[in-house]
Every structure is written in C-alpha cells, then in structure tokens.
Design a protein around this motif. Sequence first.
Motif, PDB file in Angstrom:
ATOM      1  N   HIS A  65       0.823  -1.210   0.000  1.00  0.00           N
ATOM      2  CA  HIS A  65       0.000   0.000   0.000  1.00  0.00           C
ATOM      3  C   HIS A  65       0.857   1.261   0.000  1.00  0.00           C
ATOM      4  CE1 HIS A  65      -3.701  -2.238   0.342  1.00  0.00           C
ATOM      5  NE2 HIS A  65      -3.129  -2.971   1.276  1.00  0.00           N
ATOM      6  N   SER A  66       0.304   2.301  -0.591  1.00  0.00           N
ATOM      7  CA  SER A  66       1.037   3.546  -0.818  1.00  0.00           C
ATOM      8  C   SER A  66       0.750   4.579   0.263  1.00  0.00           C
ATOM      9  CB  SER A  66       0.630   4.125  -2.178  1.00  0.00           C
ATOM     10  OG  SER A  66      -0.729   4.532  -2.134  1.00  0.00           O
ATOM     11  N   ALA A  67       1.526   5.651   0.220  1.00  0.00           N
ATOM     12  CA  ALA A  67       1.263   6.784   1.100  1.00  0.00           C
ATOM     13  C   ALA A  67      -0.130   7.351   0.856  1.00  0.00           C
ATOM     14  CB  ALA A  67       2.323   7.859   0.883  1.00  0.00           C
ATOM     15  N   ALA A  68      -0.598   7.312  -0.387  1.00  0.00           N
ATOM     16  CA  ALA A  68      -1.935   7.827  -0.694  1.00  0.00           C
ATOM     17  C   ALA A  68      -3.011   6.999  -0.008  1.00  0.00           C
ATOM     18  CB  ALA A  68      -2.157   7.841  -2.204  1.00  0.00           C
ATOM     19  N   THR A  69      -2.825   5.682   0.043  1.00  0.00           N
ATOM     20  CA  THR A  69      -3.789   4.823   0.731  1.00  0.00           C
ATOM     21  C   THR A  69      -3.818   5.122   2.219  1.00  0.00           C
ATOM     22  OG1 THR A  69      -3.544   3.055  -0.907  1.00  0.00           O
ATOM     23  CG2 THR A  69      -4.367   2.427   1.266  1.00  0.00           C
ATOM     24  N   VAL A  70      -2.634   5.270   2.811  1.00  0.00           N
ATOM     25  CA  VAL A  70      -2.570   5.591   4.237  1.00  0.00           C
ATOM     26  C   VAL A  70      -3.226   6.939   4.511  1.00  0.00           C
ATOM     27  CG1 VAL A  70      -1.026   5.980   6.200  1.00  0.00           C
ATOM     28  CG2 VAL A  70      -0.492   4.183   4.529  1.00  0.00           C
ATOM     29  N   ALA A  71      -2.959   7.919   3.660  1.00  0.00           N
ATOM     30  CA  ALA A  71      -3.564   9.248   3.830  1.00  0.00           C
ATOM     31  C   ALA A  71      -5.086   9.177   3.716  1.00  0.00           C
ATOM     32  CB  ALA A  71      -2.992  10.215   2.806  1.00  0.00           C
ATOM     33  N   ASP A  72      -5.591   8.357   2.801  1.00  0.00           N
ATOM     34  CA  ASP A  72      -7.037   8.203   2.664  1.00  0.00           C
ATOM     35  C   ASP A  72      -7.645   7.615   3.938  1.00  0.00           C
ATOM     36  OD1 ASP A  72      -9.598   8.031   1.060  1.00  0.00           O
ATOM     37  OD2 ASP A  72      -9.287   5.904   1.509  1.00  0.00           O
ATOM     38  N   LEU A  73      -6.991   6.611   4.499  1.00  0.00           N
ATOM     39  CA  LEU A  73      -7.490   6.039   5.751  1.00  0.00           C
ATOM     40  C   LEU A  73      -7.436   7.065   6.883  1.00  0.00           C
ATOM     41  CD1 LEU A  73      -5.904   2.483   5.492  1.00  0.00           C
ATOM     42  CD2 LEU A  73      -8.346   3.023   5.426  1.00  0.00           C
ATOM     43  N   HIS A  74      -6.399   7.886   6.904  1.00  0.00           N
ATOM     44  CA  HIS A  74      -6.331   8.943   7.911  1.00  0.00           C
ATOM     45  C   HIS A  74      -7.490   9.929   7.745  1.00  0.00           C
ATOM     46  CE1 HIS A  74      -1.741   8.412   8.773  1.00  0.00           C
ATOM     47  NE2 HIS A  74      -2.493   7.636   9.540  1.00  0.00           N
ATOM     48  N   ARG A  75      -7.816  10.274   6.517  1.00  0.00           N
ATOM     49  CA  ARG A  75      -8.943  11.196   6.291  1.00  0.00           C
ATOM     50  C   ARG A  75     -10.261  10.591   6.776  1.00  0.00           C
ATOM     51  NH1 ARG A  75      -5.994  12.446   1.513  1.00  0.00           N
ATOM     52  NH2 ARG A  75      -7.104  10.806   0.350  1.00  0.00           N
ATOM     53  N   ARG A  76     -10.327   9.280   6.787  1.00  0.00           N
ATOM     54  CA  ARG A  76     -11.528   8.586   7.269  1.00  0.00           C
ATOM     55  C   ARG A  76     -11.497   8.384   8.784  1.00  0.00           C
ATOM     56  NH1 ARG A  76     -14.053   5.660   2.800  1.00  0.00           N
ATOM     57  NH2 ARG A  76     -12.815   5.930   0.882  1.00  0.00           N
ATOM     58  N   GLY A  77     -10.472   8.908   9.435  1.00  0.00           N
ATOM     59  CA  GLY A  77     -10.398   8.847  10.890  1.00  0.00           C
ATOM     60  C   GLY A  77      -9.727   7.611  11.441  1.00  0.00           C
ATOM     61  N   ARG A  78      -8.946   6.898  10.610  1.00  0.00           N
ATOM     62  CA  ARG A  78      -8.296   5.673  11.063  1.00  0.00           C
ATOM     63  C   ARG A  78      -6.829   5.919  11.433  1.00  0.00           C
ATOM     64  NH1 ARG A  78     -13.505   4.674   9.938  1.00  0.00           N
ATOM     65  NH2 ARG A  78     -13.920   4.083   7.775  1.00  0.00           N
ATOM     66  N   LYS A  79      -6.351   5.199  12.422  1.00  0.00           N
ATOM     67  CA  LYS A  79      -4.928   4.998  12.613  1.00  0.00           C
ATOM     68  C   LYS A  79      -4.555   3.762  11.796  1.00  0.00           C
ATOM     69  CE  LYS A  79      -4.015   8.261  15.664  1.00  0.00           C
ATOM     70  NZ  LYS A  79      -3.104   9.382  15.359  1.00  0.00           N
ATOM     71  N   VAL A  80      -3.323   3.733  11.270  1.00  0.00           N
ATOM     72  CA  VAL A  80      -2.968   2.684  10.317  1.00  0.00           C
ATOM     73  C   VAL A  80      -1.672   1.989  10.750  1.00  0.00           C
ATOM     74  CG1 VAL A  80      -2.775   2.087   7.885  1.00  0.00           C
ATOM     75  CG2 VAL A  80      -3.958   4.194   8.545  1.00  0.00           C
TER      76      VAL A  80
END
Length: 262
Positions: A65-80
């Motif tokens: 998974h990419s930085a963009a995927t992690v950033a998307d999960l962060h925008r959804r309120g998730r810790k990854v």
Amino acid sequence: MRRLLPLLAALLLLATACTTGSAPDPKPADERWRPRAGLAWQWQLSGRLDPTVDVPVYDIDGFDHSAATVADLHRRGRKVICYLSTGAWEDFRPDAGRFPKSVLGKGNGWDGERWLDIRRTDVLEPLMAERIDMCRAKGFDAVEPDNMDGYRNRTGFPLTAADQLRYNRLIARLAHERGLAVGLKNDLDQIPQLLPDFDFAVNEQCAEYEECHRLAPFTAADKPVFHAEYERTPRQFCATSRELNLSSLQKHYDLGAWRRTC
C-alpha cells in the motif's frame, strides 16, 4: 503468519505505491501514537482494500500500500498499522535479494517464506531499519512485526529465548526511534519481559488454544490486544474477549476484507 498476495500482484502494487505523491513528514519519536485497550480494528492483508469499515484502527500490508492509501485512511479517521515480516524472509518482497543465504533457515509453513537467523543483527538491523523507514515515509502510525517467535519453532538455527528477546527489543527500538508504535505478534511466553517495550499486541487464535488470559498484562496496562480467530466463531470467543477487553475478530486465513466481530 498468513497467506500473501502472489508475486506479480505484490510487485504491481509496489509499483503503484512508487508513483504516488511525496511521503508526509514523520512524527517526532516522542509524539508517537499510544493506543488504548479496547479499540476496534480491521485486519486486511490481501485482496482489494476496503477502506469503509467503520473502525478506528486498520492493519494493512506495508509493502502493498502507498502513502496515498494511508492518507485516505487517515482522512476517514483511522490509525494505520504497517504489517511487516521481521522474523522471516519472503521471496516475493522487492528487497528479498539483499538477504544473504547464510541468514535463511527452514520454511515457516507459508509459501515462499523462510525463518531468519535473528542472531545476525549485523545483517538484519539495517534491512529492518529500511523497512520501518518505508512505513514511516508512507505515513503509517505503527508497525506490526510478524514472525517474532522463531525461537519456539524449527528454524534451522539454535535460537534461544534470550536471542528472541534481544531481537524483539531491537525491532521495538527501531520503530520507536522513528516515531511509530509497535506491536508484539504472538510470542506469549515473553509477554512479561516485553510488555514495557511494546505498545500493543497482535494475536492469532488465543481462544482456539485457550491462552487468551496470557494476554491480560497488555489490557491491564491499557494497551490493546488486536486478536483474530479463524476456526472459532464470535459466539465461541466473545465472552472471554469482553472479559479481557480484547479487540477481537473472526477472519478467514487469507485475511481479506471479510470479518465478523463480537
């Protein structure tokens, strides 16, 4: 331990990751995430990622998974959490050729994987540091280092409990120095010694093997235990999970998106 994407799929996902935007700045080490016991989670290590599960924590493959995927999960309120294998070699990873044959032991039961000689920190520390650097650069909040109990298995090396403690603490230090939380994967026998070094635990099948009580020191310290069962249903393990404040799921062995909770 778990099944992973085939080599071709993993390389395609890695190539996608490499073409995304620049990685975010890492957090200072003293500001790392410190999760509390009882957090709900999703664990997905194969298949197309489903980012819509309404939980505060996701655990996903760090290479795939990419930085963009992690950033998307962060925008959804998730810790990854960044899944990495730190105790076993995987022939499908892009850095597989950098591991000398001298540190590769017996197979660990999963296709393309072999135990590592964790005594050889002169070889493994820089390789694992680079992997954890990758997690940090992609913006992950934590690391799930897998295969952290080689000394209890037939690795092909005469590993001792002391060897395992040294190596597990090394991995924890590398994560903490980079501002990332870190979880202890399985390795129940060493929980008393390693509890101060780890921020959470990840466990497979403690209910099936009637050993969930051994994880109680983590939740007693207000550190979460992210727990998965494969052969037991929620009806069979949820009472114990509630009693011990475990964050429990039923998953399939491939660790795709499917899940059941208490």
